[in-house]
Design a protein around this motif. Sequence first.
Motif, PDB file in Angstrom:
ATOM      1  N   ASP A  87      35.447 -14.084  41.418  1.00 48.11           N
ATOM      2  CA  ASP A  87      35.004 -13.274  42.548  1.00 48.11           C
ATOM      3  C   ASP A  87      33.760 -13.914  43.127  1.00 48.11           C
ATOM      4  O   ASP A  87      32.695 -13.918  42.485  1.00 48.11           O
ATOM      5  CB  ASP A  87      34.696 -11.841  42.103  1.00 48.11           C
ATOM      6  CG  ASP A  87      35.945 -11.041  41.782  1.00 48.11           C
ATOM      7  OD1 ASP A  87      37.046 -11.521  42.104  1.00 48.11           O
ATOM      8  OD2 ASP A  87      35.819  -9.948  41.211  1.00 48.11           O
ATOM      9  N   LYS A  92      38.028 -13.842  46.836  1.00 53.91           N
ATOM     10  CA  LYS A  92      38.590 -13.786  45.489  1.00 53.91           C
ATOM     11  C   LYS A  92      39.510 -14.985  45.314  1.00 53.91           C
ATOM     12  O   LYS A  92      40.345 -15.263  46.174  1.00 53.91           O
ATOM     13  CB  LYS A  92      39.382 -12.491  45.270  1.00 53.91           C
ATOM     14  CG  LYS A  92      38.532 -11.227  45.193  1.00 53.91           C
ATOM     15  CD  LYS A  92      39.418 -10.021  44.936  1.00 53.91           C
ATOM     16  CE  LYS A  92      38.621  -8.735  44.836  1.00 53.91           C
ATOM     17  NZ  LYS A  92      37.760  -8.706  43.633  1.00 53.91           N
ATOM     18  N   THR A 110      37.379 -11.458  51.320  1.00 50.26           N
ATOM     19  CA  THR A 110      36.981 -10.070  51.109  1.00 50.26           C
ATOM     20  C   THR A 110      35.745  -9.760  51.928  1.00 50.26           C
ATOM     21  O   THR A 110      35.068 -10.663  52.428  1.00 50.26           O
ATOM     22  CB  THR A 110      36.669  -9.805  49.624  1.00 50.26           C
ATOM     23  OG1 THR A 110      35.607 -10.677  49.208  1.00 50.26           O
ATOM     24  CG2 THR A 110      37.890 -10.049  48.759  1.00 50.26           C
TER      25      THR A 110
END
Length: 386
Positions: A87, A92, A110
């Motif tokens: 992460d 990710k 993300t």
Amino acid sequence: MEFQEMKQYLLEQILDKQLMTATISQPRVKSNEVKRVKLKPIELKNMYHIQLEYQYERILKHENIPLESFAQTLDELLEQFRQLHIDFIAEKVQVQLSKKNKVMWKSEKTEAAKAVNLSHNRKKNYLLDENTPYPFLIRLGVQTEEGKVKKQKYDKFKQINRFVEFIADALAYLPKDQPVRILDFGSGKSYLTFALYHYLKIEKGLDIRVTGLDLKKEVIEECAKIAQDLGYDQLEFLVGDINDYNDETAVDMVVTLHACDVATDMALARAVKWNASVILSVPCCQHELNTQLNAPGLDIMLKHGLVKERFAALATDSIRAEILNMVGYEAQLVEFIDMENTPKNILIRAYKTGRKTTPEQLENYQQFKQLLNAKPFLENELKDYL
């Protein structure tokens, strides 16, 4: 994506301080004792580091790598493992490597995180991460084999973490230049004894020797077997009573959990006589003061049996803390776990400071004792120290 391209991309992201967490797993060879490695950024002495948590079958080990030295570490990890879950702040990434380092790459953008937490603690109030498998918690039935906290054991997990917080707070009072001697009276199933050993020995690397003492022979035998299986060679369990344990002349930390009535006082007195630096005690039933209470001014309250019982317990622990204060400790009564889980939620925490009793403190104690017509067992045990 080619292997070298993939490695360079990951390294650039990490050097740019984009890492939040990572799990590296699937050892290339079965003989590798390390099953997986977890990564996270931390700050040590105002410097950015990557912390590696090596997860063996039974133990965890930690290593903190300065950011500028991480390139070599990444090379070594990729030589040993084939799967990565990472992460980053805004991405990710999942990587699967073949035996010949063919790269299977999957990434997902993300929403950028607000900030990376560089605290050395994993979570506030959770020094033991609920998503990390701990061998002792698995053996004690708190976690599944995959390291997930069992739903019915979550309150126990929170209790263990709360206790580890108290241990962490006590670190400053423990000796730094010699082995640390720890006794746990009434250790029972020893959830907290194992947690104490894990945190101080495995996570903090202290030289410790821990003894758990309990009267239940079958429980002690089971705990001793678990300690042996986990390789906890500095943790022992003995069948015995607080009154009969005379094997020590000096102890650094005394833990006593749910010792009934004056057994708690016996343990506190022993701790003081051993000159223990740290005392952690969760009392159980307190009957002594309940039978002594004779305070006409409090009759409106004490005529109710339930209220009298609770008042006597609170007053008993207040007296215990004050006596410890008068024999050179800094003692506090703190909440151990939420009242909704158990009414036995007060922990007496005392650190040896050597401070002297003031006349005002002594006078206040005498007045409170006289108000209740109390004759404290602990005071009698420590009369030579008061």
